[in-house]
Design an enzyme around this catalytic site. Structure first.
Site, short mmCIF file in Angstrom:
data_model
loop_
_atom_site.label_atom_id
_atom_site.label_comp_id
_atom_site.label_asym_id
_atom_site.label_seq_id
_atom_site.Cartn_x
_atom_site.Cartn_y
_atom_site.Cartn_z
N ASP A 84 0.84 -1.20 0.00
CA ASP A 84 0.00 0.00 0.00
C ASP A 84 0.87 1.25 0.00
OD1 ASP A 84 0.73 -0.82 2.70
OD2 ASP A 84 -0.53 0.81 3.42
N GLU A 147 0.04 -1.05 5.74
CA GLU A 147 1.05 -0.55 6.66
C GLU A 147 0.88 0.95 6.89
OE1 GLU A 147 5.04 1.14 7.83
OE2 GLU A 147 3.77 1.56 6.09
#
Length: 461
Positions: A84, A147
């Site tokens: 991400d 994250e």
């Protein structure tokens, strides 16, 4: 023993990274069985398919995370990466999801944080496999998917899968990170009940920021201008080196604040567009009331400062000093909320920071909400994992003077036992993580792949 295999993989590694960058993997609302949205899902599926094509074992863990594994054995070496990315922000020169190459640099959101290092780690595994290396321990590239927004992915992974025996996360800096500062994210909120129609300027809205761990590069306020402020804006820009545009839309005045984005762990490297705009509003005659009190609190206790001193948390230790980032604001005539990201020194306790902020907001009717804390991580420089990775770095770079460091950033290393961050930004390199025109130097991508290859080899022998 693997130099030739490494060279043969160079072109395909660049192509793989470009393809991964073209997938916009910013968190979105859950969709069906995709907990973090379609873009993140596509990124996970892409890299797992790439690993399978290389001949590795792969597994998708309920679309929260995945892994790519090489070798056999009871013990397991983990490499911890995430797919991400933070939102792209504004004013890019290159397409943030184009994977364009210019003057030896590959541009795009995630090239440094963390898709580039993830691809480098995967190709390090492929390099070892292609060279005929047979590891004595399993090597598992663990791939998380949120994250940047809470790491629920790794929590889910750990609820379903085994932990590595030892691990590193290439999501920070070289040489080796032996300590990560504590990370706190929280909101300051106030409901606006009282306002005095004294003829002051009315603030209808104030919004800015994309994520707590980004220095906001844009903020915008909508005003009803009961008295002229254009000259004040111009003077503020000239004397404070600020960049705030003054425009009119019918009866409304729009103030557009332009800053410079940076990672929330290093806010001093950016220019906070929210703080810049709040500082201007503090200077003009805004309507008296709860709203103006909230704005003036932010101007006086945060402002353009990043050290937390005016918030009562100007703390440090032998390793680091506390840093504070005002990441987001959402304010109208009824209520106001700001989201703040703090990185606190390794040897300090969370409670000390909480008490400091509580003392500062006491009596202001401002509430602290949604408090979340990730405690610090610390390994002594003499720890075997730190020493092994330092030796690999020194062997590959010839840099015998560098020592393990501590950082304000947070990585997946916190979530696993016997794990530290290792790379991927080289000393002296330009840090474009969370900034516009994020890029990775292609030669550095090759170099980090070489380093990760040797590190994985050493740890798995």
């Amino acid at each position: 023993m693997y130099d030739q295999a490494l060279k043969q993989n160079k072109d395909s590694m660049i192509q793989s990274l470009q393809e991964l960058i073209k997938i916009k993997s910013v968190r979105e609302p859950a969709k069906g069985d995709m907990p973090f949205g379609e873009g993140i899902q596509k990124s996970l599926e892409y890299i797992l398919a790439l690993g399978e094509k290389m001949g590795f074992k792969t597994k998708n863990i309920d679309n929260y995370a995945g892994y790519i594994e090489f070798g056999e054995g009871k013990e397991m070496i983990g490499v911890l990466c995430h797919l991400d990315v933070v939102p792209e922000g504004d004013n890019w020169t290159f397409n943030p999801y184009g994977g364009e190459i210019s003057e030896g640099k590959l541009y795009g959101r995630g090239t440094l944080d963390n898709k580039g290092p993830a691809i480098a780690s995967l190709y390090a595994m492929k390099t070892l496999k292609d060279s005929g290396f047979i590891p004595k321990k399993r090597i598992r590239l663990i791939l998380g998917t949120n994250e940047e927004s809470g790491s629920a992915c790794i929590k889910h992974y750990l609820s379903k899968e085994e932990k590595p025996s030892v691990a590193f996360s290439p999501d920070a800096d070289f040489p080796v990170i032996h300590g990560e500062m504590g990370i706190i994210v929280f909101d300051l909120e106030r409901t606006f009940e009282d306002a005095d129609p004294d003829g002051g300027i009315e603030i209808l809205s104030l919004k800015g920021g994309n994520a707590p761990n980004m220095v906001p590069d844009y903020a915008e306020a909508k005003l009803l201008e009961t008295k002229p402020i254009k000259e004040i804006v111009e003077a503020y820009n000239a004397t404070r080196n600020a960049h705030i545009d003054y425009t009119k839309e019918g009866e409304y005045t729009i103030l557009k604040s332009h800053g410079i984005s940076a990672h929330g762990s290093t806010p001093e490297k950016g220019v906070n567009a929210i703080s810049q705009l709040v500082g201007l509003l503090d200077l003009i005659d805004i309507q008296i009331g709860d709203q103006s009190n909230f704005i003036r609190f932010l101007a006086n206790h945060i402002g353009m400062d990043t050290d937390g001193k005016n918030m009562g948390v100007g703390l440090d230790d032998a390793y680091n000093a506390l840093v504070l980032n005002l990441g987001m604001i959402d304010l109208d005539q009824n209520s106001g909320k700001v989201t703040i990201n703090i990185r606190y020194p390794i040897t300090l306790k969370e409670l000390k920071i909480k008490l400091g902020i509580d003392n500062t907001v006491r009596g202001t009717y401002i509430e602290m909400k949604n408090w979340k804390c990730a405690p610090p991580l610390f390994f002594p420089p003499s720890h075997p994992l730190v020493e092994t990775l330092m030796n690999v770095y020194r062997e590959k770079t010839g840099d015998i003077d560098s020592k393990p460091i501590t950082i304000g950033g947070g990585t997946y290393a916190r979530s696993m036992p016997n794990a530290v961050a290792f790379g991927a930004l080289f000393p002296g390199a330009v840090d474009t993580m969370h900034q516009k025109d994020e890029y990775i130097v292609i030669d550095d991508l090759y170099k980090m792949t070489d380093i990760f290859t040797l590190a994985i080899k050493k740890l798995s022998e």
